[in-house]
Design an enzyme around this catalytic site. Sequence first.
Site, mmCIF file in Angstrom:
data_model
loop_
_atom_site.group_PDB
_atom_site.id
_atom_site.type_symbol
_atom_site.label_atom_id
_atom_site.label_comp_id
_atom_site.label_asym_id
_atom_site.label_seq_id
_atom_site.Cartn_x
_atom_site.Cartn_y
_atom_site.Cartn_z
ATOM 1 N N GLN A 129 47.320 33.183 49.853
ATOM 2 C CA GLN A 129 46.515 34.166 50.572
ATOM 3 C C GLN A 129 45.709 33.503 51.693
ATOM 4 O OE1 GLN A 129 44.291 35.805 47.298
ATOM 5 N NE2 GLN A 129 46.162 36.448 46.246
ATOM 6 N N SER A 167 41.151 31.222 37.625
ATOM 7 C CA SER A 167 41.421 32.444 38.376
ATOM 8 C C SER A 167 40.950 33.694 37.640
ATOM 9 C CB SER A 167 42.919 32.569 38.680
ATOM 10 O OG SER A 167 43.350 31.544 39.545
ATOM 11 N N HIS A 191 53.060 31.100 40.154
ATOM 12 C CA HIS A 191 52.659 29.786 39.639
ATOM 13 C C HIS A 191 53.862 28.977 39.174
ATOM 14 C CE1 HIS A 191 48.243 30.306 39.614
ATOM 15 N NE2 HIS A 191 48.563 31.588 39.500
ATOM 16 N N GLY A 233 45.006 39.451 41.968
ATOM 17 C CA GLY A 233 44.678 40.841 42.209
ATOM 18 C C GLY A 233 44.708 41.218 43.672
ATOM 19 N N PHE A 234 45.043 40.239 44.539
ATOM 20 C CA PHE A 234 45.118 40.471 45.978
ATOM 21 C C PHE A 234 46.471 39.978 46.477
ATOM 22 C CE2 PHE A 234 40.688 40.280 44.922
ATOM 23 C CZ PHE A 234 40.073 41.204 45.751
ATOM 24 N N GLY A 239 42.909 30.374 42.631
ATOM 25 C CA GLY A 239 41.484 30.580 42.459
ATOM 26 C C GLY A 239 41.142 32.053 42.385
ATOM 27 N N CYS A 280 49.200 30.771 45.004
ATOM 28 C CA CYS A 280 48.366 31.903 44.625
ATOM 29 C C CYS A 280 47.258 32.135 45.652
ATOM 30 C CB CYS A 280 47.816 31.696 43.213
ATOM 31 S SG CYS A 280 47.206 33.220 42.454
ATOM 32 N N GLU A 308 53.866 25.982 38.414
ATOM 33 C CA GLU A 308 53.430 24.967 37.448
ATOM 34 C C GLU A 308 53.216 25.549 36.061
ATOM 35 O OE1 GLU A 308 49.846 27.181 37.886
ATOM 36 O OE2 GLU A 308 51.354 26.571 39.339
#
Length: 398
Positions: free
Chosen positions: A282, A69, A368, A322-323, A250, A278, A370
């Site tokens: 999105q 990422s 996250h 970042g989104f 990602g 993550c 994990e």
Amino acid sequence: MNTTQNGRGLPGRQEGAEVSEEKGGPAILVLEDGRVFHGHSYGATGETFGEAVFNTGMTGYQETFTDPSYHRQIVVMTAPHIGNTGVNDEDTESERIWAAGCVVREPARAFSNWRAERSLEEEMRSQGVVGIALKGTRALTRHLRDRGAMRAAVSTVETDPQKLLARILEQPTMAGSDLTSEVSTDRAYEVAPPEGVQARFHVVALDLGIKAMTPHRLAERGCRVTVLPASSTAEDVLALDPDGVFFSNGPGDPATADGPVATMRGVLEAGKPLFGICFGNQILGRALGLDTYKLTFGHHGINQPVRDTRSGRVAITGQNHGFAVDAPIDRPFDTDHGRAEVSHIGLNDQVVEGLRLLDRPVISVQFHPEAAAGPHDAAALFDEFVDLMSAQPAPAAR
């Protein structure tokens, strides 16, 4: 000093191995708004370009730098000492360092850990990763927090900031960048449950930049995980007859990821249990007809408080994005795939941190669960995904 050989054929180091105390040559960091920071070379010499972001984690620098990422990002570590425990070949989240560059305050002069194979700087040099050590990481972090993440460069070869700035402004921005194909696997592979754990479910995971720990967390719960390239279609996924489908983390702008969104919609229409993390969160947002937007400086670190909207429970989470998804946080809403709600909210800024369909077995989170370096407050989300698969009629025993 006795040495051993590791899996890459590189000499290992004993605990407390010495690292050179000599500082590297001069290096500069230039931001796209013209701010310049001077320091010393750390890692490979040369220059690198990317989006400058700051990471607030006190631990886990190895997991951070190898997280796909962070592709095309220059990571500013706010913890003052980096490299203290060296680098090993077990804790990486992928096969390489994905961070475009690294910014640290005080590089460790020696590393000390019984599992360490070599120093972080040696690893960066061997992989050609350019970094900089500078005293002003606090000032740099405050600047990025005020002005936002921005394009930047680190160079040990170009000494003229204005020349470097001109090249920075030619670089693509993160908004509008489609990067999943650059980090995804190019072939399918499988992660089996560990010895002694029965394989109860078959999960197909779409690799949008997946971290190694994610299929491991599923496997230890009795899932046989087939990881597919990001370019895989819904037909590719469903042809494997999975009990559940996972969409990974990602890099890049989710607004550009039309392929994974189409795949997600096909999986939703098939009614398969689904879990996204993550970038996967999105992608689910887009598949449900929601918009995404770029955060000012993003969430990067392992100390982000998140509240579960149903239970009220607060978890400290690891994050790197970042989104974010734009969705109403105060009420359920309708989508083409049924009613949905925001399942988690970030307590620092009220950002959407998770989605849940109310009439289908679908969940996703922006953080996250994990997180290999911790915290592990949210690890039970993997159990929730397993419960969703367990509740389906006659799950296949594979």
